[in-house]
Design a protein around this motif. Structure first.
Motif, PDB file in Angstrom:
ATOM      1  N   MET A 113       0.833  -1.185   0.000  1.00 21.98           N
ATOM      2  CA  MET A 113       0.000   0.000   0.000  1.00 21.98           C
ATOM      3  C   MET A 113       0.878   1.249   0.000  1.00 21.98           C
ATOM      4  N   GLU A 114       0.595   2.158  -0.897  1.00 23.20           N
ATOM      5  CA  GLU A 114       1.387   3.366  -1.046  1.00 23.20           C
ATOM      6  C   GLU A 114       1.030   4.391   0.025  1.00 23.20           C
ATOM      7  N   LEU A 115       2.044   4.965   0.663  1.00 22.93           N
ATOM      8  CA  LEU A 115       1.816   6.005   1.658  1.00 22.93           C
ATOM      9  C   LEU A 115       1.382   7.284   0.953  1.00 22.93           C
ATOM     10  N   LYS A 116       0.583   8.087   1.647  1.00 32.30           N
ATOM     11  CA  LYS A 116       0.086   9.329   1.065  1.00 32.30           C
ATOM     12  C   LYS A 116       0.200  10.471   2.072  1.00 32.30           C
ATOM     13  N   VAL A 117      -0.077  11.683   1.600  1.00 32.73           N
ATOM     14  CA  VAL A 117      -0.032  12.858   2.461  1.00 32.73           C
ATOM     15  C   VAL A 117      -0.950  12.631   3.660  1.00 32.73           C
ATOM     16  N   GLY A 118      -0.430  12.948   4.841  1.00 29.89           N
ATOM     17  CA  GLY A 118      -1.181  12.772   6.081  1.00 29.89           C
ATOM     18  C   GLY A 118      -0.833  11.491   6.818  1.00 29.89           C
ATOM     19  N   ASP A 119      -0.215  10.529   6.124  1.00 29.56           N
ATOM     20  CA  ASP A 119       0.211   9.280   6.766  1.00 29.56           C
ATOM     21  C   ASP A 119       1.480   9.518   7.582  1.00 29.56           C
ATOM     22  N   VAL A 120       1.660   8.699   8.596  1.00 32.32           N
ATOM     23  CA  VAL A 120       2.897   8.701   9.381  1.00 32.32           C
ATOM     24  C   VAL A 120       3.851   7.701   8.724  1.00 32.32           C
ATOM     25  N   ILE A 121       5.107   8.104   8.582  1.00 34.90           N
ATOM     26  CA  ILE A 121       6.056   7.181   7.953  1.00 34.90           C
ATOM     27  C   ILE A 121       6.307   5.987   8.869  1.00 34.90           C
ATOM     28  N   PRO A 122       6.579   4.846   8.272  1.00 36.68           N
ATOM     29  CA  PRO A 122       6.906   3.677   9.087  1.00 36.68           C
ATOM     30  C   PRO A 122       8.314   3.802   9.666  1.00 36.68           C
ATOM     31  N   HIS A 123       8.533   3.154  10.788  1.00 30.95           N
ATOM     32  CA  HIS A 123       9.876   3.082  11.355  1.00 30.95           C
ATOM     33  C   HIS A 123      10.727   2.215  10.428  1.00 30.95           C
ATOM     34  N   PHE A 124      11.985   2.615  10.204  1.00 28.03           N
ATOM     35  CA  PHE A 124      12.873   1.800   9.385  1.00 28.03           C
ATOM     36  C   PHE A 124      14.316   1.953   9.845  1.00 28.03           C
ATOM     37  N   THR A 125      15.096   0.931   9.553  1.00 25.69           N
ATOM     38  CA  THR A 125      16.527   0.932   9.817  1.00 25.69           C
ATOM     39  C   THR A 125      17.247   0.475   8.558  1.00 25.69           C
ATOM     40  N   ALA A 126      18.485   0.894   8.428  1.00 26.67           N
ATOM     41  CA  ALA A 126      19.296   0.499   7.268  1.00 26.67           C
ATOM     42  C   ALA A 126      20.750   0.842   7.559  1.00 26.67           C
ATOM     43  N   LYS A 127      21.616   0.444   6.664  1.00 26.69           N
ATOM     44  CA  LYS A 127      23.040   0.804   6.730  1.00 26.69           C
ATOM     45  C   LYS A 127      23.264   2.027   5.836  1.00 26.69           C
ATOM     46  N   ASP A 128      24.041   2.982   6.350  1.00 30.58           N
ATOM     47  CA  ASP A 128      24.375   4.134   5.532  1.00 30.58           C
ATOM     48  C   ASP A 128      25.627   3.838   4.698  1.00 30.58           C
ATOM     49  N   SER A 129      26.096   4.829   3.967  1.00 27.46           N
ATOM     50  CA  SER A 129      27.226   4.620   3.054  1.00 27.46           C
ATOM     51  C   SER A 129      28.539   4.311   3.763  1.00 27.46           C
ATOM     52  N   ASN A 130      28.584   4.554   5.067  1.00 29.89           N
ATOM     53  CA  ASN A 130      29.777   4.213   5.848  1.00 29.89           C
ATOM     54  C   ASN A 130      29.624   2.901   6.595  1.00 29.89           C
ATOM     55  N   GLY A 131      28.511   2.210   6.383  1.00 34.58           N
ATOM     56  CA  GLY A 131      28.266   0.943   7.054  1.00 34.58           C
ATOM     57  C   GLY A 131      27.703   1.106   8.456  1.00 34.58           C
ATOM     58  N   ASN A 132      27.363   2.351   8.831  1.00 37.05           N
ATOM     59  CA  ASN A 132      26.783   2.607  10.150  1.00 37.05           C
ATOM     60  C   ASN A 132      25.285   2.329  10.145  1.00 37.05           C
ATOM     61  N   ASP A 133      24.760   1.995  11.315  1.00 33.00           N
ATOM     62  CA  ASP A 133      23.331   1.752  11.446  1.00 33.00           C
ATOM     63  C   ASP A 133      22.580   3.076  11.456  1.00 33.00           C
ATOM     64  N   PHE A 134      21.542   3.144  10.659  1.00 36.52           N
ATOM     65  CA  PHE A 134      20.647   4.300  10.623  1.00 36.52           C
ATOM     66  C   PHE A 134      19.311   3.856  11.183  1.00 36.52           C
ATOM     67  N   ASP A 135      18.719   4.672  12.047  1.00 42.25           N
ATOM     68  CA  ASP A 135      17.409   4.380  12.619  1.00 42.25           C
ATOM     69  C   ASP A 135      16.550   5.627  12.459  1.00 42.25           C
ATOM     70  N   SER A 136      15.422   5.486  11.786  1.00 41.04           N
ATOM     71  CA  SER A 136      14.562   6.649  11.544  1.00 41.04           C
ATOM     72  C   SER A 136      14.088   7.292  12.845  1.00 41.04           C
ATOM     73  N   ASN A 137      14.020   6.522  13.923  1.00 35.74           N
ATOM     74  CA  ASN A 137      13.591   7.077  15.208  1.00 35.74           C
ATOM     75  C   ASN A 137      14.558   8.136  15.741  1.00 35.74           C
TER      76      ASN A 137
END
Length: 151
Positions: A1-25
């Motif tokens: 399901m595509e997010l739209k204006v007014g929705d809250v973004i989901p929490h997500f984590t990933a690795k950045d370009s330096n290999g560090n952990d990124f947390d949207s929180n």
């Protein structure tokens, strides 16, 4: 399901370009975000888009926003891309495409290529703009306009 204006973004984590952990929180609740999904590092359209974000990055910072680019490329690919074009913002590796799926980013060109979609998110994590276009440069202009209005 595509997010739209007014929705809250989901929490997500990933690795950045330096290999560090990124947390949207670490960002939601603190500042606005411009999250842009793009197909592939070091391709003509994606390079144009990234370099335009780079050239106007200070404008985003002045408006209190952080820019985050996301593609399925590897951490190593992102590091090379970031270094080659002196990109000052965060690039995240979504190699399993979980973040792309959580946002509902569609594919382009008959479903063959990952889509190019930009989300402007306020400090509370609420989407203020969803911009889906293959036109790489127009994402930056639209994101800046929404940020200026929402201040």
């Amino acid at each position: 399901m595509e997010l739209k204006v007014g929705d809250v973004i989901p929490h997500f984590t990933a690795k950045d370009s330096n290999g560090n952990d990124f947390d949207s929180n670490d960002y939601v609740g603190k500042q606005s975000l411009v999250i842009y999904f793009y197909p592939k590092d070091d391709t003509p359209g994606c390079t144009t888009q990234a370099c335009t974000f780079r050239d106007q990055y200070q404008d985003f910072k002045d408006l209190g926003a952080e820019v985050i680019g996301i593609s399925s490329d590897s951490v190593q690919s992102h590091l090379k891309f970031q270094s080659k074009f002196n990109l000052p913002f965060i690039l995240l590796s979504d190699n399993d495409k979980k973040i792309r799926k959580a946002f509902g980013v569609s594919k382009d060109f008959l479903g063959l290529i990952d889509g190019r979609t930009t989300y402007v998110v306020d400090a509370k994590g609420i989407i203020q703009l969803v911009f889906d276009s293959t036109s790489a440069k127009s994402h930056i202009k639209n994101a800046l306009e929404i940020l200026k209005i929402s201040l």
